[in-house]
Design a protein around this motif. Structure first.
Motif, mmCIF file in Angstrom:
data_model
loop_
_atom_site.group_PDB
_atom_site.id
_atom_site.type_symbol
_atom_site.label_atom_id
_atom_site.label_comp_id
_atom_site.label_asym_id
_atom_site.label_seq_id
_atom_site.Cartn_x
_atom_site.Cartn_y
_atom_site.Cartn_z
ATOM 1 N N TYR A 35 77.070 30.014 83.741
ATOM 2 C CA TYR A 35 77.580 29.613 82.433
ATOM 3 C C TYR A 35 76.544 29.824 81.326
ATOM 4 C CZ TYR A 35 81.972 27.899 84.221
ATOM 5 O OH TYR A 35 83.219 27.828 84.778
ATOM 6 N N GLU A 36 75.284 29.636 81.639
ATOM 7 C CA GLU A 36 74.243 29.920 80.645
ATOM 8 C C GLU A 36 74.199 31.416 80.325
ATOM 9 O OE1 GLU A 36 72.113 27.948 78.872
ATOM 10 O OE2 GLU A 36 73.179 26.214 79.644
ATOM 11 N N TYR A 37 74.322 32.242 81.357
ATOM 12 C CA TYR A 37 74.329 33.694 81.164
ATOM 13 C C TYR A 37 75.524 34.116 80.313
ATOM 14 C CZ TYR A 37 74.493 38.670 82.234
ATOM 15 O OH TYR A 37 74.532 40.034 82.126
ATOM 16 N N LEU A 38 76.702 33.571 80.611
ATOM 17 C CA LEU A 38 77.901 33.904 79.846
ATOM 18 C C LEU A 38 77.745 33.485 78.389
ATOM 19 C CD1 LEU A 38 80.836 34.937 79.864
ATOM 20 C CD2 LEU A 38 81.539 32.605 80.412
ATOM 21 N N ARG A 39 77.217 32.292 78.162
ATOM 22 C CA ARG A 39 76.998 31.842 76.784
ATOM 23 C C ARG A 39 76.020 32.754 76.050
ATOM 24 N NH1 ARG A 39 73.273 27.061 75.448
ATOM 25 N NH2 ARG A 39 72.005 28.684 76.287
ATOM 26 N N ASN A 40 74.952 33.144 76.726
ATOM 27 C CA ASN A 40 73.965 34.022 76.094
ATOM 28 C C ASN A 40 74.556 35.388 75.765
ATOM 29 O OD1 ASN A 40 72.040 32.028 76.183
ATOM 30 N ND2 ASN A 40 71.121 32.755 78.089
ATOM 31 N N ARG A 41 75.405 35.925 76.649
ATOM 32 C CA ARG A 41 76.031 37.230 76.384
ATOM 33 C C ARG A 41 76.979 37.138 75.194
ATOM 34 N NH1 ARG A 41 72.467 37.803 79.285
ATOM 35 N NH2 ARG A 41 71.690 38.204 77.218
ATOM 36 N N LYS A 42 77.732 36.044 75.107
ATOM 37 C CA LYS A 42 78.655 35.860 73.975
ATOM 38 C C LYS A 42 77.883 35.661 72.675
ATOM 39 C CE LYS A 42 82.443 36.104 76.319
ATOM 40 N NZ LYS A 42 83.375 37.214 76.175
ATOM 41 N N GLN A 43 76.742 35.005 72.760
ATOM 42 C CA GLN A 43 75.912 34.838 71.570
ATOM 43 C C GLN A 43 75.340 36.181 71.134
ATOM 44 O OE1 GLN A 43 72.495 32.303 72.121
ATOM 45 N NE2 GLN A 43 72.271 31.959 69.934
ATOM 46 N N ASP A 44 74.901 36.995 72.079
ATOM 47 C CA ASP A 44 74.413 38.330 71.747
ATOM 48 C C ASP A 44 75.500 39.164 71.083
ATOM 49 O OD1 ASP A 44 71.988 37.635 72.855
ATOM 50 O OD2 ASP A 44 72.314 38.736 74.735
ATOM 51 N N ALA A 45 76.736 39.084 71.600
ATOM 52 C CA ALA A 45 77.847 39.826 71.015
ATOM 53 C C ALA A 45 78.136 39.352 69.596
ATOM 54 C CB ALA A 45 79.094 39.679 71.886
ATOM 55 N N LEU A 46 78.054 38.049 69.372
ATOM 56 C CA LEU A 46 78.282 37.486 68.044
ATOM 57 C C LEU A 46 77.232 37.982 67.052
ATOM 58 C CD1 LEU A 46 79.817 35.423 66.257
ATOM 59 C CD2 LEU A 46 78.205 33.710 67.082
ATOM 60 N N MET A 50 77.845 40.486 63.827
ATOM 61 C CA MET A 50 77.445 40.084 62.482
ATOM 62 C C MET A 50 76.480 41.098 61.880
ATOM 63 S SD MET A 50 77.954 37.962 60.254
ATOM 64 C CE MET A 50 77.424 36.836 59.038
ATOM 65 N N SER A 51 75.540 41.536 62.663
ATOM 66 C CA SER A 51 74.555 42.502 62.187
ATOM 67 C C SER A 51 75.222 43.820 61.782
ATOM 68 C CB SER A 51 73.513 42.747 63.278
ATOM 69 O OG SER A 51 72.596 43.723 62.873
ATOM 70 N N ARG A 52 76.135 44.289 62.612
ATOM 71 C CA ARG A 52 76.836 45.539 62.287
ATOM 72 C C ARG A 52 77.708 45.383 61.044
ATOM 73 N NH1 ARG A 52 79.244 47.891 67.910
ATOM 74 N NH2 ARG A 52 77.492 49.244 68.416
ATOM 75 N N SER A 53 78.355 44.245 60.921
ATOM 76 C CA SER A 53 79.213 44.023 59.756
ATOM 77 C C SER A 53 78.397 43.974 58.472
ATOM 78 C CB SER A 53 80.002 42.725 59.912
ATOM 79 O OG SER A 53 80.861 42.807 61.020
ATOM 80 N N CYS A 54 77.248 43.329 58.533
ATOM 81 C CA CYS A 54 76.392 43.255 57.343
ATOM 82 C C CYS A 54 75.812 44.621 56.994
ATOM 83 C CB CYS A 54 75.264 42.257 57.560
ATOM 84 S SG CYS A 54 75.826 40.555 57.566
ATOM 85 N N ALA A 55 75.411 45.371 57.990
ATOM 86 C CA ALA A 55 74.827 46.692 57.748
ATOM 87 C C ALA A 55 75.850 47.677 57.188
ATOM 88 C CB ALA A 55 74.229 47.232 59.036
ATOM 89 N N GLU A 71 89.171 39.198 61.264
ATOM 90 C CA GLU A 71 89.885 38.837 62.492
ATOM 91 C C GLU A 71 89.030 39.114 63.726
ATOM 92 O OE1 GLU A 71 93.521 40.756 64.915
ATOM 93 O OE2 GLU A 71 93.935 40.355 62.795
ATOM 94 N N TRP A 72 88.370 40.237 63.702
ATOM 95 C CA TRP A 72 87.495 40.634 64.815
ATOM 96 C C TRP A 72 86.353 39.626 64.981
ATOM 97 C CZ3 TRP A 72 84.502 45.899 64.620
ATOM 98 C CH2 TRP A 72 84.300 46.382 65.920
ATOM 99 N N PHE A 73 85.769 39.233 63.848
ATOM 100 C CA PHE A 73 84.656 38.294 63.868
ATOM 101 C C PHE A 73 85.126 36.904 64.301
ATOM 102 C CE2 PHE A 73 81.273 35.774 61.720
ATOM 103 C CZ PHE A 73 80.219 36.282 62.441
ATOM 104 N N GLU A 74 86.297 36.472 63.841
ATOM 105 C CA GLU A 74 86.838 35.177 64.253
ATOM 106 C C GLU A 74 87.070 35.136 65.761
ATOM 107 O OE1 GLU A 74 90.329 34.705 61.862
ATOM 108 O OE2 GLU A 74 89.212 33.776 60.224
#
Length: 149
Positions: A35-46, A50-55, A71-74
């Motif tokens: 569960y920690e690994y899954l949370r970390n992967r989802k945080q990396d994706a988030l 965000m970084s790609r959207s801002c760039a 919608e994609w970000f939500e």
């Protein structure tokens, strides 16, 4: 106090508590890490989203793609929140195991020690009973603090 016979019950709790705690943590290690690994992967994706959207904001705005990206970000935020909630639930359950185990040991000793106090042949005094009970709860708090650090 020093002339009284030693009771093995205190030693059983002192050495048995960490053994049960280690066994529990070893049994829960796989699910906790999962569960920690899954949370970390989802945080990396988030963060990546965000970084790609801002760039690429100017490109997104110029081609009127903001609703699609919102919608994609939500969706990415919801996925992260779900993974974070699951990881927190597993972690909280792990945190509460030591206090629960301490409570079970204290209840068992209350029953066993209480019977020894009322038994006229046994020499367990009320003071020693309360001291041992305090020791059991202190051991639980100390070993529970190890897991949180």
């Amino acid at each position: 106090i020093f002339e009284k016979e030693q009771r093995p019950m205190v030693y059983a709790a002192f050495f048995g508590f960490p053994l049960v705690l280690v066994a529990f943590l070893l049994a829960r290690a796989k699910i906790t890490n999962q569960y920690e690994y899954l949370r970390n992967r989802k945080q990396d994706a988030l963060i990546q989203r965000m970084s790609r959207s801002c760039a690429n904001y100017r490109l997104i705005a110029d081609y009127n793609q903001r609703p699609k990206f919102v919608e994609w970000f939500e969706r990415t935020i919801k996925e992260y929140n779900g993974a974070a909630a699951q990881a927190s639930t597993v972690s909280k359950n792990n945190d509460y195991f030591a206090p629960w185990l301490s409570l079970v040991i204290a209840c068992a000793y209350t029953f066993i020690g209480g019977n020894q106090i009322v038994d006229p042949d046994n020499k367990l005094t009320l003071g020693m009973f309360l001291t041992n009970l305090s020791i059991f709860t202190g051991i639980g708090s100390a070993y529970g603090g190890f897991y949180k650090t």
